[in-house]
Design an enzyme around this catalytic site. Structure first.
Site, PDB file in Angstrom:
ATOM      1  N   LYS A  26       0.544  -1.094  -0.132  1.00 27.12           N
ATOM      2  CA  LYS A  26      -0.221  -0.189   0.296  1.00 27.12           C
ATOM      3  C   LYS A  26       1.504   1.240  -0.143  1.00 27.12           C
ATOM      4  O   LYS A  26       1.565   1.099   0.390  1.00 27.12           O
ATOM      5  CB  LYS A  26      -0.571  -0.064   0.864  1.00 27.12           C
ATOM      6  N   ASP A  62      -5.031  -0.686   8.263  1.00 25.84           N
ATOM      7  CA  ASP A  62      -4.575  -0.418   7.053  1.00 25.84           C
ATOM      8  C   ASP A  62      -5.150  -2.213   6.460  1.00 25.84           C
ATOM      9  O   ASP A  62      -4.924  -2.165   4.958  1.00 25.84           O
ATOM     10  CB  ASP A  62      -2.916  -0.554   6.258  1.00 25.84           C
TER      11      ASP A  62
END
Length: 300
Positions: free
Chosen positions: A10, A140
């Protein structure tokens, strides 16, 4: 029987940080972007929880736990608890995402474990429940399930996909010395003082994504943790300068660092920038496309 699930790294195209809350967390307004660096998680039935680690040649595993404190075991226990079953598994992680680099590799592993164990045991967990479990594991982890490009709110755990018509290419430059995320947030609080306002996602970034224009995207990338991270690690400023000199359209810290992402026009430009960084003696350099899919089953 084994099931293998792949999950991506990410990068925050935008990371807006608000004032610290009473619970110690900062509200975030972020735009997540999944890039083509991957971990593979393979699960199989076992008499107890086991974690095994392997990695690509360029990935150091020194900071990844192999016991019950690994987030993948927490993910497995959370899933079995949700379904009220008493089962355990062997979880093999093959790392292709740099460790402790601000690219959410641990979160990717947790998301992959949820999906893999769900498939291994035919639990048929709903998407809504998987996202709720993921949110309990870390801010996340829900995005690692979804992938592509998405807006994140709350502590980052509330995710909503956004229109992204770009075929983006990135050069990621790692650093062997990690950066403590809590330390970066403390430095942010000290630098910002009382002037921090509630964060917002900039409209110009969403417009750049919708148009698929790399020049517009280069102008819209922002990270509120970049300045405090550079206060703690001024040596990283040289990487920024080298990336700009190598011809990157934009250079930005990934999350709380220390990995630095460089936006390029296309795949050929990314290879050119990567070669230029390697010529400057950087030995942790990867090229990656984006956006890519979230956690998904793969077969070999």
């Amino acid at each position: 029987m084994t099931i293998t699930v792949r999950a991506a790294a990410k990068f925050n195209l935008h990371l807006g940080v608000g004032p610290v809350r009473e619970d110690g967390f900062h509200p975030l307004a972020t735009v997540y972007h999944a890039i083509g660096l991957y971990d593979d998680v393979t699960v199989s039935e076992a008499g107890r929880w086991e974690v095994a680690l392997t990695a690509e040649d360029h990935i150091a595993l020194g900071e990844v736990p192999t016991g019950d404190d690994n987030i993948v075991v927490r993910a497995g226990r959370l899933l079995t608890g949700h379904h009220g079953i008493d089962r355990t598994a062997r979880i093999e992680i093959h790392k292709g995402i740099p460790v402790a680099g601000g690219l959410a590799g641990g979160s990717a592993d947790a998301a992959a474990t949820l999906v893999a164990l769900d498939r291994l045991w035919s639990l048929e967990t709903s998407d809504e429940d998987l996202l709720a479990l993921a949110g309990q594991l870390g801010s996340d982890v829900p995005f690692a399930l979804i992938g592509a490009t998405a807006v994140g709110g709350g502590r980052g755990e509330i995710v909503e996909p956004v229109a992204d018509n770009g075929a983006w290419w990135w050069v990621a430059v790692g650093n062997e010395q990690g950066l403590s995320t809590p330390s970066v947030y403390r430095a942010f609080d000290e630098l910002a003082g009382a002037e921090v306002s509630d964060p917002q996602v900039p409209e110009r970034l969403l417009m750049a994504l919708e148009k698929g224009d790399p020049e517009l995207l280069a102008e819209a990338l922002t990270n509120d943790l970049q300045a405090p991270a550079l206060e703690l690690r001024p040596d990283l400023a040289q990487t920024f300068a080298d990336g700009e000199e190598a011809g990157a359209l934009a250079v930005q810290l990934s999350g709380s660092g220390p990995t630095i992402l460089m936006l390029c026009r296309d795949a050929a430009h990314a290879r050119e920038v990567a070669r230029a960084m390697q010529a400057r003696a950087y030995d942790r350099v990867w090229t990656a496309p984006g956006p890519v899919a979230g956690a998904h089953v793969v077969s070999y």
